[in-house]
Design a protein around this motif. Structure first.
Motif, PDB file in Angstrom:
ATOM      1  N   PRO A   1       7.923   6.070  10.314  1.00 11.80           N
ATOM      2  CA  PRO A   1       9.132   5.547   9.667  1.00 11.80           C
ATOM      3  C   PRO A   1       9.042   5.405   8.149  1.00 11.80           C
ATOM      4  O   PRO A   1      10.046   5.535   7.460  1.00 11.80           O
ATOM      5  CB  PRO A   1       9.308   4.184  10.313  1.00 11.80           C
ATOM      6  N   HIS A   2       7.838   5.151   7.645  1.00 14.87           N
ATOM      7  CA  HIS A   2       7.726   4.979   6.193  1.00 14.87           C
ATOM      8  C   HIS A   2       7.242   6.256   5.519  1.00 14.87           C
ATOM      9  O   HIS A   2       6.498   6.222   4.555  1.00 14.87           O
ATOM     10  CB  HIS A   2       6.771   3.831   5.857  1.00 14.87           C
ATOM     11  N   LEU A   3       7.623   7.396   6.077  1.00 18.28           N
ATOM     12  CA  LEU A   3       7.211   8.689   5.519  1.00 18.28           C
ATOM     13  C   LEU A   3       8.308   9.223   4.606  1.00 18.28           C
ATOM     14  O   LEU A   3       9.481   9.181   4.941  1.00 18.28           O
ATOM     15  CB  LEU A   3       6.959   9.684   6.653  1.00 18.28           C
ATOM     16  N   ARG A   4       7.894   9.696   3.439  1.00 17.32           N
ATOM     17  CA  ARG A   4       8.877  10.326   2.573  1.00 17.32           C
ATOM     18  C   ARG A   4       8.239  11.493   1.838  1.00 17.32           C
ATOM     19  O   ARG A   4       7.022  11.671   1.864  1.00 17.32           O
ATOM     20  CB  ARG A   4       9.489   9.328   1.609  1.00 17.32           C
ATOM     21  N   PHE A   5       9.059  12.268   1.181  1.00 17.49           N
ATOM     22  CA  PHE A   5       8.584  13.461   0.494  1.00 17.49           C
ATOM     23  C   PHE A   5       8.909  13.328  -0.989  1.00 17.49           C
ATOM     24  O   PHE A   5      10.047  13.022  -1.345  1.00 17.49           O
ATOM     25  CB  PHE A   5       9.249  14.706   1.086  1.00 17.49           C
TER      26      PHE A   5
ATOM     27  N   VAL B   1       0.831  -1.209   0.000  1.00 18.38           N
ATOM     28  CA  VAL B   1       0.000   0.000   0.000  1.00 18.38           C
ATOM     29  C   VAL B   1       0.866   1.260   0.000  1.00 18.38           C
ATOM     30  O   VAL B   1       1.808   1.381   0.781  1.00 18.38           O
ATOM     31  CB  VAL B   1      -0.952   0.029   1.224  1.00 18.38           C
ATOM     32  N   LYS B   2       0.541   2.168  -0.906  1.00 17.86           N
ATOM     33  CA  LYS B   2       1.263   3.436  -0.986  1.00 17.86           C
ATOM     34  C   LYS B   2       0.266   4.584  -0.972  1.00 17.86           C
ATOM     35  O   LYS B   2      -0.577   4.700  -1.857  1.00 17.86           O
ATOM     36  CB  LYS B   2       2.096   3.471  -2.263  1.00 17.86           C
ATOM     37  N   LEU B   3       0.359   5.417   0.064  1.00 19.22           N
ATOM     38  CA  LEU B   3      -0.558   6.550   0.194  1.00 19.22           C
ATOM     39  C   LEU B   3       0.174   7.839  -0.153  1.00 19.22           C
ATOM     40  O   LEU B   3       1.298   8.066   0.296  1.00 19.22           O
ATOM     41  CB  LEU B   3      -1.101   6.636   1.625  1.00 19.22           C
ATOM     42  N   PHE B   4      -0.475   8.657  -0.956  1.00 20.44           N
ATOM     43  CA  PHE B   4       0.111   9.922  -1.364  1.00 20.44           C
ATOM     44  C   PHE B   4      -0.748  11.047  -0.802  1.00 20.44           C
ATOM     45  O   PHE B   4      -1.874  11.253  -1.231  1.00 20.44           O
ATOM     46  CB  PHE B   4       0.148   9.971  -2.899  1.00 20.44           C
ATOM     47  N   PHE B   5      -0.241  11.745   0.203  1.00 20.06           N
ATOM     48  CA  PHE B   5      -0.987  12.833   0.837  1.00 20.06           C
ATOM     49  C   PHE B   5      -0.670  14.154   0.154  1.00 20.06           C
ATOM     50  O   PHE B   5       0.492  14.539   0.052  1.00 20.06           O
ATOM     51  CB  PHE B   5      -0.632  12.943   2.325  1.00 20.06           C
ATOM     52  N   SER B   6      -1.733  14.825  -0.295  1.00 16.45           N
ATOM     53  CA  SER B   6      -1.530  16.090  -0.984  1.00 16.45           C
ATOM     54  C   SER B   6      -2.560  17.107  -0.507  1.00 16.45           C
ATOM     55  O   SER B   6      -3.567  16.748   0.093  1.00 16.45           O
ATOM     56  CB  SER B   6      -1.655  15.844  -2.489  1.00 16.45           C
ATOM     57  N   PHE B   7      -2.321  18.361  -0.805  1.00 13.64           N
ATOM     58  CA  PHE B   7      -3.216  19.470  -0.451  1.00 13.64           C
ATOM     59  C   PHE B   7      -3.767  19.398   0.975  1.00 13.64           C
ATOM     60  O   PHE B   7      -3.013  19.288   1.914  1.00 13.64           O
ATOM     61  CB  PHE B   7      -4.357  19.585  -1.479  1.00 13.64           C
ATOM     62  N   TRP B   8      -5.086  19.424   1.127  1.00  9.94           N
ATOM     63  CA  TRP B   8      -5.681  19.556   2.463  1.00  9.94           C
ATOM     64  C   TRP B   8      -5.391  18.357   3.362  1.00  9.94           C
ATOM     65  O   TRP B   8      -5.522  18.449   4.583  1.00  9.94           O
ATOM     66  CB  TRP B   8      -7.189  19.778   2.362  1.00  9.94           C
TER      67      TRP B   8
ATOM     68  N   GLY C   1      11.285  29.639  11.594  1.00 13.35           N
ATOM     69  CA  GLY C   1      11.640  30.259  10.320  1.00 13.35           C
ATOM     70  C   GLY C   1      10.516  30.335   9.301  1.00 13.35           C
ATOM     71  O   GLY C   1      10.754  30.318   8.108  1.00 13.35           O
ATOM     72  N   LYS C   2       9.269  30.421   9.757  1.00 11.16           N
ATOM     73  CA  LYS C   2       8.158  30.557   8.809  1.00 11.16           C
ATOM     74  C   LYS C   2       7.844  32.036   8.593  1.00 11.16           C
ATOM     75  O   LYS C   2       7.936  32.836   9.516  1.00 11.16           O
ATOM     76  CB  LYS C   2       6.908  29.876   9.376  1.00 11.16           C
ATOM     77  N   ASN C   3       7.424  32.357   7.348  1.00  8.28           N
ATOM     78  CA  ASN C   3       7.025  33.742   7.108  1.00  8.28           C
ATOM     79  C   ASN C   3       5.570  33.943   7.546  1.00  8.28           C
ATOM     80  O   ASN C   3       4.909  33.011   7.992  1.00  8.28           O
ATOM     81  CB  ASN C   3       7.234  34.136   5.638  1.00  8.28           C
ATOM     82  N   PHE C   4       5.070  35.154   7.385  1.00 10.29           N
ATOM     83  CA  PHE C   4       3.739  35.500   7.900  1.00 10.29           C
ATOM     84  C   PHE C   4       2.641  34.601   7.317  1.00 10.29           C
ATOM     85  O   PHE C   4       1.837  34.027   8.051  1.00 10.29           O
ATOM     86  CB  PHE C   4       3.441  36.979   7.616  1.00 10.29           C
ATOM     87  N   ILE C   5       2.644  34.451   5.968  1.00  7.53           N
ATOM     88  CA  ILE C   5       1.583  33.663   5.316  1.00  7.53           C
ATOM     89  C   ILE C   5       1.648  32.195   5.761  1.00  7.53           C
ATOM     90  O   ILE C   5       0.628  31.568   6.052  1.00  7.53           O
ATOM     91  CB  ILE C   5       1.673  33.788   3.780  1.00  7.53           C
ATOM     92  N   SER C   6       2.857  31.654   5.823  1.00  8.86           N
ATOM     93  CA  SER C   6       3.014  30.260   6.263  1.00  8.86           C
ATOM     94  C   SER C   6       2.493  30.071   7.671  1.00  8.86           C
ATOM     95  O   SER C   6       1.844  29.068   7.985  1.00  8.86           O
ATOM     96  CB  SER C   6       4.488  29.847   6.225  1.00  8.86           C
ATOM     97  N   LYS C   7       2.772  31.065   8.498  1.00  9.59           N
ATOM     98  CA  LYS C   7       2.296  30.990   9.883  1.00  9.59           C
ATOM     99  C   LYS C   7       0.778  30.979   9.923  1.00  9.59           C
ATOM    100  O   LYS C   7       0.157  30.235  10.689  1.00  9.59           O
ATOM    101  CB  LYS C   7       2.820  32.185  10.684  1.00  9.59           C
TER     102      LYS C   7
ATOM    103  N   THR D   1       2.818  20.770  -2.625  1.00  7.70           N
ATOM    104  CA  THR D   1       1.744  21.385  -1.837  1.00  7.70           C
ATOM    105  C   THR D   1       2.196  21.672  -0.409  1.00  7.70           C
ATOM    106  O   THR D   1       1.708  22.594   0.225  1.00  7.70           O
ATOM    107  CB  THR D   1       0.463  20.512  -1.830  1.00  7.70           C
ATOM    108  N   MET D   2       3.156  20.878   0.060  1.00  7.19           N
ATOM    109  CA  MET D   2       3.709  21.139   1.389  1.00  7.19           C
ATOM    110  C   MET D   2       4.358  22.538   1.410  1.00  7.19           C
ATOM    111  O   MET D   2       4.114  23.342   2.316  1.00  7.19           O
ATOM    112  CB  MET D   2       4.756  20.080   1.745  1.00  7.19           C
ATOM    113  N   ASN D   3       5.130  22.829   0.363  1.00  8.04           N
ATOM    114  CA  ASN D   3       5.786  24.133   0.270  1.00  8.04           C
ATOM    115  C   ASN D   3       4.764  25.247   0.056  1.00  8.04           C
ATOM    116  O   ASN D   3       4.886  26.337   0.607  1.00  8.04           O
ATOM    117  CB  ASN D   3       6.794  24.141  -0.883  1.00  8.04           C
ATOM    118  N   LEU D   4       3.751  24.933  -0.756  1.00  5.52           N
ATOM    119  CA  LEU D   4       2.710  25.908  -1.065  1.00  5.52           C
ATOM    120  C   LEU D   4       2.021  26.391   0.216  1.00  5.52           C
ATOM    121  O   LEU D   4       1.741  27.563   0.386  1.00  5.52           O
ATOM    122  CB  LEU D   4       1.679  25.229  -1.978  1.00  5.52           C
TER     123      LEU D   4
END
Lengths: 188, 83
Positions: A165-169, A63-70, A84-90, A150-153
């Motif tokens: 442990p099985h988390l990747r980007f 099983v491979k889950l791909f988490f995106s957006f919300w 180190g987050k900017n205003f919008i990220s915060k 989307t993580m960066n967005l």
């Protein structure tokens, strides 16, 4: 018994050979693997995906889950506070759910009453909580990929995610490549 | 298999999954199956109705032999041979 003439036998043999090569090709192109792209951040939808993922993993399907957006908010660890987050990220970080315990329902949310009642019912009827499901998924080797774009967005940082442990980007191409190998590809 | 035959089986391991709903019993069975040898019998206790359909499908897929089940008052007892 009726005798079968030679040409019929030859025909059948050829057909069997053709089927053999087809099945071989299918076997090598489609693995016993389930890929789900989870885009929704709703508690009920993530739950549905997790329950099916667990059942599949228990049945020896990769099983491979791909988490995106919300959906990414569900994988945040509320105890971690990245710097180190900017205003919008915060602002994003503040408005989006901090982990699986803070998700909304797609229906009957009622300002948080819905999820509260749902969790109570799940507990009463012995349904695993999302937190427990993640733990089971980890034990069964379910791979989770966080969509990096989307993580960066949304201004999330890698340091604020749960210790899984099985988390990747990775990016969309990773999902497409892996979903292409899977015999089941879904999106929610 | 009849209820009597199932009752008299020599069970290598019994797993009590009555405290979990779907997919809990399946997860419990999956964990327990690792503790027994091929050819031995695993018993699963489940209060989840769906388990009666789920466990045979799991057996079919991964190669165990489902033997059958019978109902007790508030739960079911399911039996299978590890493949």
């Amino acid at each position: 018994m009726e005798s079968i003439d030679q040409t019929t036998i030859e025909k059948l043999k050829a057909e069997i050979e053709a089927l053999k090569s087809t099945s071989k090709r299918l076997e090598s192109s489609r693995k016993d693997q389930l890929s789900i792209a989870i885009i929704s951040g709703d508690m009920d939808k993530i739950m549905a995906a997790m329950i099916i993922a667990l059942a599949a993993a228990a049945m020896d399907t990769k099983v491979k889950l791909f988490f995106s957006f919300w959906a990414i908010g569900a994988l945040r660890d509320p105890a971690k506070h990245p710097k180190g987050k900017n205003f919008i990220s915060k602002m994003f970080g503040w408005m989006l759910p901090k982990g699986v315990d803070h998700l909304k329902l797609s229906k009957f949310n009622m300002c948080g009453m819905g999820p509260w009642i749902m969790k109570k019912l799940m507990n009463q009827q012995n349904v695993l909580s999302l937190r427990e499901m993640l733990k089971e998924a980890d034990e069964l080797g379910v791979e989770i990929t966080v969509c990096e774009m989307t993580m960066n967005l949304m201004g999330f940082k890698k340091e604020e995610f749960i210790d899984y442990p099985h988390l990747r980007f990775a990016g969309a191409a990773t999902f497409v490549a892996e979903a292409g190998e899977s015999s089941m590809q879904w999106m929610i | 298999m009849t209820k009597e035959e199932l009752k008299n089986l020599k069970v290598a391991k019994s797993v009590d999954a009555r405290g979990t709903a779907c997919p809990g019993p399946l997860l419990a069975a999956k964990k327990a199956i690792g503790d027994i040898e091929s050819g031995e019998v695993l018993e699963i206790l489940s209060a989840d109705e769906g388990t009666k359909n789920d466990i045979p499908r799991w057996c079919e897929k991964v190669g165990h032999q489902f033997l059958g089940y019978f109902d007790e008052d508030s739960y079911s007892r399911l039996f299978l041979i590890k493949g």
